[in-house]
Design an enzyme around this catalytic site. Structure first.
Site, PDB file in Angstrom:
ATOM      1  CB  CYS A   1      -3.653   2.881   8.549  1.00  0.00           C
ATOM      2  SG  CYS A   1      -4.731   2.224   7.402  1.00  0.00           S
TER       3      CYS A   1
ATOM      4  CG  ASN B   1      -0.164  -0.401   2.546  1.00  0.00           C
ATOM      5  OD1 ASN B   1       0.471  -1.422   2.569  1.00  0.00           O
ATOM      6  ND2 ASN B   1      -0.568   0.706   3.452  1.00  0.00           N
TER       7      ASN B   1
END
Ligand code: PLP
Length: 387
Positions: free
Chosen positions: A326, A150
């Site tokens: 995140c 990611n």
């Protein structure tokens, strides 16, 4: 209008998906477990979506378990497989650059007797298949290697590592949250036992994901209750979300290949444009073996400025990120992913992530290429003046 270059954090819902979901938010509100007509309609919709999601990865519908997120799929895969059956195998191997949904789950399993080993990656973020050949053994219970990362976009040799795990009698899980819908995935082509997907990364809604569980693989539930999803995920199904996920998967299957060709061209236009204007720019992650729309950049000597650059882009109307959504609250700290690539703590603060998706255009790429050098130069002047 904001230019949205943060498709690895989440993607805009495709209007066709939103349209398919709409009735399930209103008139078609039945509970799929109810036996009356409204309930049966909801059940049919969930089962149709299961077929659509299965088709995206070459699975059978009965191998798809709907869950509430990619994070939950990863938790169910690792914790569910580890707890499923007593075994003298206590080894859990995950790569050092996994998403926290895998890394933290694997760490939590230590308290239940797991012996955790983190697999290293090279300076491009690639896992080394030879390392896995040497370390996966008769004591390994589960191996988890993400399909694509990611933060840096590197696509991993997950099929090869799956074969190594299978040969040693270990289970293989891949977190395909970033990969699904972006690169071809086929569970029939590699011995993948468990695979995680999240709808909101492929132009579907947030709050719905799926775990592929190969027929015959034993899992213990991590959520207990009324026994929905073959007892693996109790809770009334998120019908609208699941329907949206199904259509997002179907659209990705239909137009994924064409999207990918277009995104690779946009990605290269962006990289080459930035290189031409900023000689100090370099790509983080593998130059070619990367997700089609994923650009991770740094600017030599200015790595500590990544967060400021992201904020300056935001002011200029471009939504980008410095790593993963995140970790937004730790955006100014060194990234564990970049540290694992061998970056020192200063350079490990340096990723500017520009991730393109289905709705981005060449004109948007050109606009970013035109504003970025000025912002990089401005930050360099400020930094020099401060010294
Ligand atoms: N795994 C990877 C590789 C991700 O990029 C993400 C989200 O960014 C997740 C798991 C978590 O997915 P979700 O946001 O659906 O919980």
């Amino acid at each position: 209008m904001t230019i949205y270059f943060d498709n690895s954090a989440t993607t805009p819902v495709d209007p066709r998906v939103a349209e398919a979901m709409a009735p399930w938010h209103s008139a078609a509100f039945g509970n799929p477990s109810s036996l009356h007509a409204l309930g049966r309609a909801a059940r049919e919709a969930v089962e149709a979506a299961r077929e659509q999601v299965a088709a995206l990865i070459g699975a059978k519908a009965k191998e798809i378990v709907f869950v509430a997120s990619g994070t939950e799929a990863d938790n169910l895969a690792l914790a569910g497989a580890f707890r499923a059956s007593p075994s003298d195998r206590d080894g859990v191997i995950v790569s050092a650059i996994e998403h926290p949904a895998v890394l933290e789950t694997a760490k939590a399993l230590r308290s239940q007797g797991a012996a955790l080993t983190l697999a290293p990656v090279d300076s491009d973020g690639l896992a080394d298949t030879d390392w896995f050949r040497r370390h996966v053994s008769a004591t390994t219970r589960i191996v988890s290697l993400m399909a694509a990362n990611n933060v840096i976009g590197t696509v991993q040799p997950f099929a090869e590592v799956a074969a190594i795990a299978r040969q040693a009698g270990a289970l293989f899980h891949t977190d395909a949250v970033q990969a699904a819908g972006r690169i071809p995935l086929d569970v029939r082509a590699a011995p993948i036992d468990l695979l995680s997907i999240s709808a909101h990364k492929l132009h579907g809604p947030k709050g719905v994901g799926a775990l592929y569980v190969r027929d015959g693989v034993a899992l213990a539930p991590i959520i207990h209750g009324g026994g929905q999803e073959r007892g693996l995920r109790s809770a009334t199904e998120n019908v609208a979300g699941i329907v949206g996920f199904g259509w997002a998967a179907e659209l990705a299957r239909e137009q994924g290949a064409a999207d990918n060709v277009r995104l690779v061209a946009l990605r290269e236009r962006l990289i080459e444009g930035v290189f031409a204007a900023c000689p100090q720019a370099y790509v983080i992650g593998h130059r070619h073996r990367r997700l089609p729309g994923h650009v991770a950049l740094a600017f030599s000597g200015q790595e500590g400025e990544a967060i400021r650059l992201m904020l300056a882009l935001d002011e200029a109307g471009v939504a980008a990120s410095t790593g993963s959504a995140c970790s937004a609250s730790h955006a100014d700290e060194p990234s564990y992913v970049l540290r694992a690539l061998g970056f020192d703590p200063f350079r490990a603060r340096g990723a500017l992530r520009l991730t393109l998706g289905r709705f981005n255009t060449e004109a948007e790429v050109d606009r970013v290429v035109s504003v970025l050098p000025g912002l990089v130069g401005g930050l360099r002047r400020i930094a020099t003046a401060r010294r």
